[in-house]
Design a protein around this motif. Structure first.
Motif, short mmCIF file in Angstrom:
data_model
loop_
_atom_site.label_atom_id
_atom_site.label_comp_id
_atom_site.label_asym_id
_atom_site.label_seq_id
_atom_site.Cartn_x
_atom_site.Cartn_y
_atom_site.Cartn_z
N LEU A 8 0.84 -1.19 0.00
CA LEU A 8 0.00 0.00 0.00
C LEU A 8 0.88 1.24 0.00
N THR A 9 0.59 2.17 -0.90
CA THR A 9 1.28 3.46 -0.87
C THR A 9 0.55 4.41 0.06
N VAL A 10 1.30 5.07 0.93
CA VAL A 10 0.76 6.06 1.86
C VAL A 10 1.53 7.36 1.68
N GLY A 11 0.97 8.46 2.15
CA GLY A 11 1.60 9.74 1.82
C GLY A 11 1.63 10.74 2.94
N THR A 12 2.44 11.77 2.73
CA THR A 12 2.48 12.90 3.65
C THR A 12 1.47 13.97 3.27
N ASP A 13 0.82 13.81 2.11
CA ASP A 13 -0.21 14.76 1.68
C ASP A 13 -1.01 14.10 0.56
N MET A 14 -2.03 14.79 0.10
CA MET A 14 -2.79 14.33 -1.05
C MET A 14 -2.08 14.72 -2.34
N ALA A 15 -2.40 14.02 -3.41
CA ALA A 15 -1.98 14.39 -4.77
C ALA A 15 -0.48 14.61 -4.89
N ILE A 16 0.30 13.63 -4.41
CA ILE A 16 1.75 13.77 -4.50
C ILE A 16 2.42 12.61 -5.23
N GLY A 17 1.62 11.59 -5.67
CA GLY A 17 2.22 10.53 -6.47
C GLY A 17 2.00 9.12 -5.98
N LYS A 18 0.99 8.89 -5.17
CA LYS A 18 0.76 7.53 -4.66
C LYS A 18 0.34 6.58 -5.79
N MET A 19 -0.54 7.05 -6.68
CA MET A 19 -0.95 6.20 -7.78
C MET A 19 0.22 5.92 -8.72
N SER A 20 0.99 6.93 -9.05
CA SER A 20 2.14 6.76 -9.94
C SER A 20 3.13 5.75 -9.35
N THR A 21 3.36 5.86 -8.05
CA THR A 21 4.28 4.93 -7.40
C THR A 21 3.77 3.50 -7.50
N SER A 22 2.49 3.30 -7.23
CA SER A 22 1.91 1.96 -7.31
C SER A 22 1.99 1.41 -8.73
N LEU A 23 1.69 2.23 -9.71
CA LEU A 23 1.74 1.78 -11.10
C LEU A 23 3.16 1.44 -11.54
N GLU A 24 4.12 2.28 -11.19
CA GLU A 24 5.51 2.02 -11.57
C GLU A 24 6.02 0.72 -10.94
N LEU A 25 5.68 0.50 -9.68
CA LEU A 25 6.07 -0.75 -9.01
C LEU A 25 5.38 -1.95 -9.66
N HIS A 26 4.13 -1.79 -10.00
CA HIS A 26 3.37 -2.87 -10.63
C HIS A 26 3.99 -3.27 -11.96
N TRP A 27 4.26 -2.29 -12.81
CA TRP A 27 4.80 -2.61 -14.13
C TRP A 27 6.20 -3.21 -14.03
N LEU A 28 7.01 -2.72 -13.11
CA LEU A 28 8.34 -3.30 -12.93
C LEU A 28 8.24 -4.73 -12.40
N SER A 29 7.31 -4.99 -11.52
CA SER A 29 7.11 -6.35 -11.02
C SER A 29 6.75 -7.29 -12.15
N LYS A 30 5.89 -6.85 -13.07
CA LYS A 30 5.53 -7.70 -14.20
C LYS A 30 6.74 -7.95 -15.10
N LEU A 31 7.57 -6.91 -15.29
CA LEU A 31 8.77 -7.09 -16.09
C LEU A 31 9.72 -8.12 -15.47
N ARG A 32 9.72 -8.20 -14.16
CA ARG A 32 10.58 -9.16 -13.46
C ARG A 32 9.95 -10.55 -13.35
N GLY A 33 8.76 -10.69 -13.90
CA GLY A 33 8.15 -12.00 -13.95
C GLY A 33 7.20 -12.34 -12.82
N TRP A 34 6.87 -11.36 -11.98
CA TRP A 34 5.93 -11.62 -10.89
C TRP A 34 4.49 -11.49 -11.40
N ARG A 35 3.61 -12.28 -10.83
CA ARG A 35 2.18 -12.12 -11.09
C ARG A 35 1.70 -10.94 -10.24
N SER A 36 1.55 -9.79 -10.88
CA SER A 36 1.28 -8.54 -10.17
C SER A 36 -0.04 -7.96 -10.63
N LYS A 37 -0.73 -7.29 -9.71
CA LYS A 37 -2.00 -6.62 -10.01
C LYS A 37 -2.05 -5.26 -9.32
#
Length: 348
Positions: free
Chosen positions: A155-184
């Protein structure tokens, strides 16, 4: 439902490209595979989107929906996310122009549009209005069931709203898939739902059922994936935020990634609310996640630092300083990749 990949899209973003309310449209420009043919922002019309935002996408910026029609868009997306989620007064004419021209409408704001008679009267066969922020059916109170799933739940958590929690989750997700993990990636906001095609627009859910809505989503996918990335919302430090705690309780995370904007010392919309030193914020999130032992210990494994407002050298210095301050791996995932954070997730 998701943003169609076979229809041309225009994004309505008045005051949003360079302001603080354009996160939905900017995220779609950065991450959506849909064919976006125009961005509408009268304050930036004629300028280069790539130069202004750094987003590697060449899309013309025009001053109005009428000016966007030459690019033959079939869908208009409301790309702003202002405080309170209301529709600005000057957007109504643009919305009606789009509908009159035959475009469908994707609305991520709190104001529902699909049932407005004057808008429905403008619809022709094949046109639709999609209100993204809707409460899912058949919700129940959360029970902590997700703690028994075998998958990692980040889970991404933040020090404020609208600072990049979704972007962080998406970037981690796509990298996980590139490394061969079953990621969602599990979307919990209107932009994520547009991108992913499923998820929960959490701020449309009654507070009693918010954790339950998250739990249902996590339970639906948790047995079929190695790792779930739950999109964070809000902040425990924000006086108006109610979303973070239900996300923690509903997802029963195994790891947290803290997202922070480099150099920010106070809540953006409440200058009287300071952001404590990051080690104190880390302690706060870990304490709340474990609830004094009622739930398992949940470590913050790394820091995703938003450095979009800094030049590259200053950004790297800020990352190094944050690592020294917290003792945790840190990077700007959009700028420099998410590798060090994914390593931390997998090693914890």
């Amino acid at each position: 439902m998701r943003l169609p990949l076979n229809q041309k899209v225009a994004i309505l973003l008045h005051e949003g490209i360079q302001g603080s309310i354009g996160k939905t449209g900017l995220a779609l420009l950065r991450y959506s595979e849909a064919p976006i043919v125009a961005v509408i922002d009268r304050t930036c019309a004629g300028k280069s989107l790539r130069e202004i935002t750094g987003i590697k996408r060449d899309v013309p910026i025009v001053e109005s929906v009428a000016a966007a029609l030459e690019y033959q868009p079939q869908i208009l997306v409301l790309g702003i996310a202002p405080g309170g989620g209301g529709i600005p007064d000057d957007y109504w004419l643009e919305i009606k122009t789009a509908l009159e021209s035959g475009m469908s409408l994707v609305n991520g704001l709190h104001t529902p549009l699909a049932n407005m008679p004057d808008l429905n009267a403008l619809l022709k066969p094949g046109q639709l209005i999609w209100d993204v922020r809707k409460e899912p059916p058949n919700l129940e109170i959360a029970s902590g069931a997700a703690r028994n799933l075998p998958c990692r739940r980040v889970l991404t958590v933040g020090t404020d709203m609208a600072i990049g929690k979704m972007s962080t989750s998406l970037e981690l997700h796509w990298l996980s898939k590139l490394r061969g993990w079953r990621s969602k990636f599990l979307a919990t906001g209107q932009t994520g739902v547009m991108l992913e095609g499923d998820g929960v627009a959490l701020d449309a859910v009654r507070v009693d059922f918010a954790a339950g809505a998250v739990e249902q989503m996590v339970m639906r996918y948790g047995k079929n994936y190695d790792i779930l990335y739950i999109e964070g919302q809000g902040s425990l430090l924000h006086p108006g935020s109610t979303a973070t705690l239900p996300l923690i309780r509903g997802s029963q995370p195994t790891q947290l990634v803290l997202v922070h904007k480099a150099g920010q010392t106070h809540n953006r919309n409440n200058s009287h609310v300071p952001i404590p030193p990051l080690p104190e914020v880390i302690k706060l999130y870990e304490t709340v996640a474990s609830a004094g032992g009622a739930f398992a210990k949940v470590p913050v494994v790394g820091i995703a630092l938003n450095t979009a407002h800094l030049d590259e050298t200053t950004a790297k210095d800020a990352i190094a300083q944050t690592t020294a301050e917290t003792g945790l791996p840190c990077t700007d995932v959009v700028r420099f990749g998410a590798d060090v954070l994914l390593d931390a997730v997998m090693q914890s």
